[in-house]
Write an enzyme that holds these catalytic residues in place. Structure first.
Site, PDB file in Angstrom:
ATOM      1  N   ARG A  51       0.858  -1.192   0.000  1.00 32.68           N
ATOM      2  CA  ARG A  51       0.000   0.000   0.000  1.00 32.68           C
ATOM      3  C   ARG A  51       0.887   1.233   0.000  1.00 32.68           C
ATOM      4  NH1 ARG A  51      -2.964  -2.035   5.114  1.00 32.68           N
ATOM      5  NH2 ARG A  51      -0.838  -2.826   5.277  1.00 32.68           N
ATOM      6  N   ASP A  53       2.380   5.009  -0.474  1.00 30.88           N
ATOM      7  CA  ASP A  53       1.930   6.352  -0.087  1.00 30.88           C
ATOM      8  C   ASP A  53       1.753   7.251  -1.301  1.00 30.88           C
ATOM      9  OD1 ASP A  53       1.839   6.175   2.728  1.00 30.88           O
ATOM     10  OD2 ASP A  53       4.038   6.309   2.822  1.00 30.88           O
ATOM     11  N   TYR A 112      12.032  -2.429  -3.915  1.00 32.15           N
ATOM     12  CA  TYR A 112      11.864  -1.005  -4.187  1.00 32.15           C
ATOM     13  C   TYR A 112      13.157  -0.448  -4.756  1.00 32.15           C
ATOM     14  CZ  TYR A 112       7.572  -0.710  -1.375  1.00 32.15           C
ATOM     15  OH  TYR A 112       6.295  -0.842  -0.891  1.00 32.15           O
ATOM     16  N   ARG A 199      11.989   4.867   3.013  1.00 32.01           N
ATOM     17  CA  ARG A 199      12.293   6.301   2.977  1.00 32.01           C
ATOM     18  C   ARG A 199      13.092   6.737   4.203  1.00 32.01           C
ATOM     19  NH1 ARG A 199       6.474   8.602   1.934  1.00 32.01           N
ATOM     20  NH2 ARG A 199       7.541  10.577   2.317  1.00 32.01           N
TER      21      ARG A 199
END
Lengths: 258, 258
Positions: A51, A53, A112, A199
């Site tokens: 999910r 952002d 990622y 992040r």
């Protein structure tokens, strides 16, 4: 009720994120509205492997969609792509995994990529795709520091306050940092991640890259389990959800020209 | 009057093209307006190595700008980048070539890249950066056909009706076609090009890629010198002006973090 697996690409800039919200356009909402056309007018529930952002992109998100009817995979892909316009989301391929497959719970590996544009001049072409960092970063130092974070740890120090996971134990399988021309590219993989984990890792490694902290520091932050000691949360726009792996693997039909 | 060389990146989508027009925002116009700040309020004339069309991007355009004052290169770069906002143009580096250097006339080698997204699903991430071609293209056949166009020829068949060049003789040094994942990437280089030459070459090679024409056809089109026999002009958005070479070479100071 047949379950379809969707391989999905999207530009995170136009969305409030993957998940449906009270306000704003979400990737989930756009796919559900498009899926209603294939489902007797009823929007199907769509669940994702990750999910993401708002602002976070995907080139290999995987979602599950339950439809009432048995339909050819390419029919589902074409219908969804016709009806998600003009939103910047595209269904690259559709598969029929069968069994008890869940996009979220059957995933065993998520990847990622995080892109930093590391040059003085602001971006003109990659606006919204990179974190622009004008001060020079030492990619080799960042990579060395990153290796101290691999393995099974309590990642509380890199977890958002809003994270809803039951616990913060995660196994980081890959965290590679390399310079590619003017960019610093981070490639990250794990079975699953905490909210903002990637992040927060990037923001922490950046402090090493700038020489503000020693190479040993990110590991010390990890051990301290205190979010307030880590670096900033790197901007969403540099992040892209690249791939999900399942066990057994999902077989995507070739999406090219068929 | 000192002449500055600018290495410029821009997103072609927001511009009517490189060149100033009666209406609309041009890259040249934005740079000239920004340069006025460094030039006692008078917009300096800015000339480019390649006058790209609307929608065509650049990651290595080179422009010349004459300013009244002797200024440090980094001062010029920073001032221009501060004043070209919010337009999607960025000055990557500034040099002082000296002598009789002209961005346009001293250039001895220009390179372009053309990107085709060759998959069924429309782009979500690379919108405006690629030509989306859903039907499968045979990159090897395109490459083979392309080799028949190399060298010194009359390129009238690949020249826009609006082309203002005195003659159509050009020397094509490179025209490579390769598949890179879902993309077909064309890399093209020559001392100089005719108007729409690259996009007309791409549109013509695409017909070979689709199997609509044999590998020998583009060379026959070249020899016919008749624009109406060639393929379509490929869309501007797939094209990017990547590099210019000068003799003697321009020395760019490193743009990173200084």
């Amino acid at each position: 009720m047949p379950r379809y697996a969707l391989l999905v690409e999207y530009d995170g800039a136009g969305f409030v994120g993957w998940q449906r919200q009270a306000e704003g356009v979400s990737v989930q909402g756009v796919l559900e509205a498009a899926g209603a056309f294939l489902n007797g007018g009823v929007p199907p529930e769509v669940a994702a492997a990750g999910r993401t952002d708002s602002g976070v992109h995907a080139e290999g998100q995987v979602a599950g969609m339950d439809l009432l009817a048995d339909l050819p995979e390419e029919r589902v892909r074409e219908a969804l792509n016709a009806r998600t316009r003009p939103h910047r989301v595209s269904v690259l391929a559709v598969a029929r995994p069968g069994g008890e497959w869940s996009a979220r719970f059957s995933a065993v590996h998520r990847s990622y990529r995080y892109r930093i544009l590391n040059r003085r001049a602001r971006p003109a072409l990659e606006v919204g795709r990179v974190w622009h960092v004008p001060a020079p970063l030492d990619a080799a130092a960042m990579h060395e520091a990153a290796q101290g974070l691999l393995g099974h740890h309590d990642f509380s120090a890199f977890r958002a306050a809003t994270c809803q996971a039951r616990h913060a134990m995660r196994t980081l399988d890959r965290l590679d940092v390399s310079r590619e021309g003017e960019e610093i590219v981070l490639r990250v993989a794990a079975r699953s991640f905490l909210h903002h984990q990637v992040r927060n890792l990037v923001g922490t490694l950046a402090k090493v890259g700038w020489g503000q902290r020693p190479v040993s520091w990110p590991h010390a932050v990890l051990e301290g389990r205190d979010r307030t000691r880590a670096g900033q949360t790197a901007p969403a726009e540099g992040l892209c959800f690249t791939a999900v792996r399942y066990d057994p693997p999902l077989e995507w039909p070739s999406g090219r020209g068929d």
